[in-house]
Design an enzyme around this catalytic site. Sequence first.
Site, mmCIF file in Angstrom:
data_model
loop_
_atom_site.group_PDB
_atom_site.id
_atom_site.type_symbol
_atom_site.label_atom_id
_atom_site.label_comp_id
_atom_site.label_asym_id
_atom_site.label_seq_id
_atom_site.Cartn_x
_atom_site.Cartn_y
_atom_site.Cartn_z
ATOM 1 N N ALA A 75 20.274 -36.987 -0.271
ATOM 2 C CA ALA A 75 21.235 -37.720 -1.093
ATOM 3 C C ALA A 75 20.500 -38.679 -2.023
ATOM 4 O O ALA A 75 19.328 -39.009 -1.806
ATOM 5 C CB ALA A 75 22.195 -38.486 -0.199
ATOM 6 N N GLN A 77 20.726 -41.707 -2.166
ATOM 7 C CA GLN A 77 20.292 -42.864 -1.388
ATOM 8 C C GLN A 77 19.558 -42.468 -0.102
ATOM 9 O O GLN A 77 19.569 -43.210 0.884
ATOM 10 C CB GLN A 77 21.487 -43.760 -1.073
ATOM 11 N N SER A 78 18.882 -41.336 -0.124
ATOM 12 C CA SER A 78 18.180 -40.849 1.066
ATOM 13 C C SER A 78 17.000 -41.743 1.445
ATOM 14 O O SER A 78 16.086 -41.968 0.643
ATOM 15 C CB SER A 78 17.676 -39.426 0.818
ATOM 16 N N ASN A 79 17.007 -42.218 2.681
ATOM 17 C CA ASN A 79 15.852 -42.944 3.208
ATOM 18 C C ASN A 79 14.652 -42.020 3.377
ATOM 19 O O ASN A 79 13.508 -42.412 3.144
ATOM 20 C CB ASN A 79 16.199 -43.568 4.562
ATOM 21 N N VAL A 81 13.865 -39.335 1.589
ATOM 22 C CA VAL A 81 13.238 -39.059 0.294
ATOM 23 C C VAL A 81 12.411 -40.261 -0.144
ATOM 24 O O VAL A 81 11.285 -40.117 -0.638
ATOM 25 C CB VAL A 81 14.298 -38.684 -0.757
#
Length: 328
Positions: A75, A77-79, A81
Site C-alpha cells: 500500500a 503507506q506500507s511499512n 516498503v
Amino acid sequence: MPLHHLTRFPRLEFIGAPTPLEYLPRLSDYLGREIYIKRDDVTPIAMGGNKLRKLEFLVADALREGADTLITAGAIQSNHVRQTAAVAAKLGLHCVALLENPIGTTAENYLTNGNRLLLDLFNTQIEMCDALTDPDAQLQTLATRIEAQGFRPYVIPVGGSSALGAMGYVESALEIAQQCEEVVGLSSVVVASGSAGTHAGLAVGLEHLMPDVELIGVTVSRSVAEQKPKVIALQQAIAGQLALTATADIHLWDDYFAPGYGVPNDAGMEAVKLLASLEGVLLDPVYTGKAMAGLIDGISQKRFNDDGPILFIHTGGAPALFAYHPHV
C-alpha cells in the site's frame, strides 16, 4: 530445537542487539492483567519496524544472487516498503516499489505524508497500480521490465512474507524465550496477522521453544477463513526448511479489522490513544492499533486461555500516524 539449521541461510545484521521486552505497568493496572511488549518498533533503521527481521535474510539472499535492485509491493503507506527502501539506500541498491491505494482515498496526507514521504527521501522508484490483485505475478512482470532496462532485480514479496523472510521471526521466538527465562512465565502472545510471515515464524519458533504459550494472531485484512490457510502454508514451509515438525494449531481473531485493511476503526484508534496516554508508546491505525484492540477486548471477553501474563508484539508503524491525520 535445531536452530543450527538457521545458520544455513545467509543473513545480514541490521538490528544488532535484541529489541527490548518491557513490562507496561500502567496498562497492566488499567486492564487488570500483566502486559508486556516486545519493542520491534524500535529497530535501528528508518523509524523501525518488524520487517527488518525478514529483510536480514531476504536481502542477504539478494546480494548472494548478485542483485543491484530490490523490488517489492504494498500500500502507499506500507511499512514494509518503507523499510525495504531504507535498506536499499543503506546498501547502495536501487529500489522499485509497486504501490496501490487500497482505501481509495484522495486525502493529501495519505497520498504524500508518512511512509510515502520517506520513500521519496530514500530515492525510491515508484510504480503505481490500480490494485495488487495478484502481487506475485505483478512483481514478476515488473521485474522483467526492470531487468530489460539493465538492472539485476530481486523480488521481495509483499510484507517480506516468504518462508525465507519468516526465518527472522523464528529467531525472534528464540529472542523472546531467552528474554522471558526466569523473568516472566508468559501465558499468551498477541501479534497482528497480515501478510502472515511474522505470525507463521513465531508459530514455528514458539511451538518448539515455549510450547505452552498461546499465540493469537489478530487479523488486519482478512477473515479467519481467508487468513488461516496463508499462515498454515507459511508455517509448514518454514518448518520444512528447518527440518522441524509444525503441528500447533493456528489461532486467529478476525473481529477487529473492519471495515477493512488500512481503514481505521474506533476500537483501534482508542487503543492507539490508550497506549500513547498510558505508556508513551506509539501504535498505528492499520496493524498494531487493531491488534491491541483485540488484546484489550480479549481480556474483557475472557477469550484467552487463562489469566496469565500477555506479551504484545509491537511490529512498528508509527509513521502512518501522520498519514492518517485527522483520524488520529
